[in-house]
Design an enzyme around this catalytic site. Structure first.
Site, PDB file in Angstrom:
ATOM      1  N   GLU A 124      -0.751  -2.860  -2.301  1.00 31.30           N
ATOM      2  CA  GLU A 124       0.288  -2.326  -1.404  1.00 31.30           C
ATOM      3  C   GLU A 124       1.445  -1.692  -2.183  1.00 31.30           C
ATOM      4  O   GLU A 124       2.030  -0.692  -1.747  1.00 31.30           O
ATOM      5  CB  GLU A 124       0.815  -3.457  -0.512  1.00 31.30           C
ATOM      6  CG  GLU A 124       1.824  -3.051   0.538  1.00 31.30           C
ATOM      7  CD  GLU A 124       1.283  -1.975   1.478  1.00 31.30           C
ATOM      8  OE1 GLU A 124       0.413  -2.284   2.290  1.00 31.30           O
ATOM      9  OE2 GLU A 124       1.745  -0.825   1.386  1.00 31.30           O
ATOM     10  N   GLY A 129       6.536   1.969  -3.262  1.00 32.38           N
ATOM     11  CA  GLY A 129       7.329   0.756  -3.525  1.00 32.38           C
ATOM     12  C   GLY A 129       7.290  -0.233  -2.377  1.00 32.38           C
ATOM     13  O   GLY A 129       6.239  -0.774  -2.045  1.00 32.38           O
ATOM     14  N   LYS A 199      -0.426   8.974  -6.699  1.00 34.87           N
ATOM     15  CA  LYS A 199      -0.175   8.246  -5.442  1.00 34.87           C
ATOM     16  C   LYS A 199      -0.872   8.950  -4.268  1.00 34.87           C
ATOM     17  O   LYS A 199      -1.447   8.294  -3.392  1.00 34.87           O
ATOM     18  CB  LYS A 199       1.333   8.149  -5.199  1.00 34.87           C
ATOM     19  CG  LYS A 199       2.052   7.249  -6.208  1.00 34.87           C
ATOM     20  CD  LYS A 199       3.551   7.450  -6.104  1.00 34.87           C
ATOM     21  CE  LYS A 199       4.341   6.542  -7.031  1.00 34.87           C
ATOM     22  NZ  LYS A 199       5.759   6.960  -7.147  1.00 34.87           N
ATOM     23  N   GLY A 297      12.009   0.507  -7.702  1.00 39.36           N
ATOM     24  CA  GLY A 297      12.990  -0.562  -7.910  1.00 39.36           C
ATOM     25  C   GLY A 297      12.306  -1.922  -7.860  1.00 39.36           C
ATOM     26  O   GLY A 297      11.316  -2.107  -7.155  1.00 39.36           O
TER      27      GLY A 297
END
Ligand code: HSE
Length: 425
Positions: A124, A129, A199, A297
């Site tokens: 996931e 992110g 991605k 992040g």
């Protein structure tokens, strides 16, 4: 449920911290006692939220350890991450990873090992992110035939373009993105569209049941963009983004491409700014759906890793079998870029002499390219006029040929930009 964590960098630290500080909440959600058993680190001397005897500098030792039930791979990069994931799956251990590079280039092979060994591979966190994307595309939208997907999935480029629109240079904005920790170890992967293509490859397989490798994805980065293009775009009602795009093409294939693109200012993705990510999907039953949030992040990415952890641990605690992988339908192939149809924005520096416009429009007409908008600026001190053209949709090959011919016109000083345009105003 004893966890072996490979990599305690930005995301690994956030995962380790949450596993310690939120152990009760996570264990309740999982219906199993979650224990951070071992971790692989590069440097044993740095302070870690684990005891010394739980740490190792050899990630393979953690994969082989008998007291590890489940592996979380957060090393990033292609090797040894791929080999570690494969080794854990071969041993029948479930693996959770945030590794977009490994998934993009080796996903099908690793999923095949997982399937043979009855182990689960979840990822996931690999795209977007903290935004739930993989589970929604796999399960929640399963009834749909997805027709198109537009995504902002590189936070660094979106951050840079947002700041360029406010007058900063690409270099200044990239330095800030690096400081904020958004950029890849090699920021060329961000600005050249490599990260977004990896991605997109993962998303294309899920959303379109398409056979796709990152090598088949057309990639163009943001390095050549000039703030002037952003400001001309604004004048015409468009916002410039680095987009990852996939769309069913009329021939039965799937377009898959990453490049800068102008979007109408009222498109939902046009308002996604800074390091935010967003994926806009159109399904034939659900219509348009948009997922958005923090694409990078430590904490945001840890949120997605821990969601996978809860899924896997709950299934293991209940003794449920690994859910079967979604069958690939009739394979859709990636459409060659030369056949893709887009609208286009051209910016040309030209001599300010009579007849220039007639020459330009003749070239476009010869290639069956219709003209939608035109801006012309009178020459400044440099003595060349600037012409901006917005075309109607035409095949990429025709647009590229027209660009070549426009460059050869005696009155053309330079083709300053050719940028594709997505969406209708
Ligand atoms: N470099 C990536 C980005 C990090 O900027 O989106 C998250 O994958």
């Amino acid at each position: 449920m004893r966890i072996g964590l490979l990599g305690v960098g930005t995301v690994g630290q956030a995962v380790a911290r949450a596993l310690i500080e939120r152990r009760d909440v996570l264990s309740r959600a999982a219906g199993a006692n979650l224990v951070l058993q071992r971790a692989a680190v590069r440097d044993l001397s740095r302070p870690r939220p684990l005891a010394r005897e739980q740490l190792s500098t050899d990630p393979f030792a953690i994969v082989r350890a008998d007291d590890v039930d489940l592996v979380i791979e957060l090393l990033g990069g292609e090797e040894p991450a791929r080999a570690l994931i494969a080794a854990a799956l071969e041993r029948g251990r479930p693996v959770i990873t945030a590794n977009k590079r490994v998934l993009a280039w080796h996903g099908p092979q690793l999923l095949a090992i997982a399937s043979t060994r009855g182990a689960e591979l979840r990822y996931e966190a690999a795209v977007g992110g903290g935004i739930p994307l993989i589970a929604p595309l796999t399960d929640d939208l399963a009834a749909n035939r997805v027709t198109e997907l537009h995504a902002i999935i590189n936070g660094t480029c979106n951050y840079i373009l947002t700041r360029m629109a406010q007058g900063e240079t690409l270099e200044e904005a990239l330095a800030k993105a690096q400081e904020a920790g958004y950029a890849e170890a090699d920021p060329r992967d961000d600005v050249e569209g490599v990260d977004a293509a990896d991605k997109l490859c993962v998303l294309v397989r899920l959303a379109f049941n398409a056979q796709c490798t990152p090598a088949q994805i057309f990639k163009q980065g943001i390095r050549a963009l000039d703030p002037r293009d952003l400001s001309y775009g604004r004048e015409l009602g468009y916002v410039l983004k680095l987009l990852a795009i996939a769309r069913r093409s009329p021939g039965g294939g799937v377009e898959a491409r990453v490049h800068p693109a102008f979007l109408p200012a009222d498109h939902p993705l046009a308002r996604v700014d800074g390091a935010q990510n967003a994926v806009h999907v159109v399904g034939d039953l659900c219509g348009p759906v948009m997922f958005s949030g923090l694409g990078a992040g430590g904490d945001a990415t840890a949120s997605a890793v821990l969601a996978d952890l809860v899924h896997v641990a709950r299934r293991l605690a209940l003794g449920d079998p690994v859910p079967p992988q979604r069958e690939s339908g009739p394979e859709a192939q990636v459409t060659p870029m030369s056949e893709v149809r887009t609208r286009c924005f051209f910016r040309l520096a030209v001599d300010d002499v009579p007849g220039v416009f007639a020459q330009i429009t003749r070239v476009l007409a010869d290639h069956q390219i219709g003209l939608a908008s035109v801006i012309q600026r009178e020459p400044g001190r440099l003595g060349s006029a600037e012409v901006v053209l917005l075309t109607y949709a035409a095949p990429e090959q025709a647009l590229a040929n027209a660009e070549e011919e426009l460059a050869k016109l005696p009155s053309t000083r330079a083709i300053k930009a050719r940028i594709r345009v997505e969406g209708q105003k």
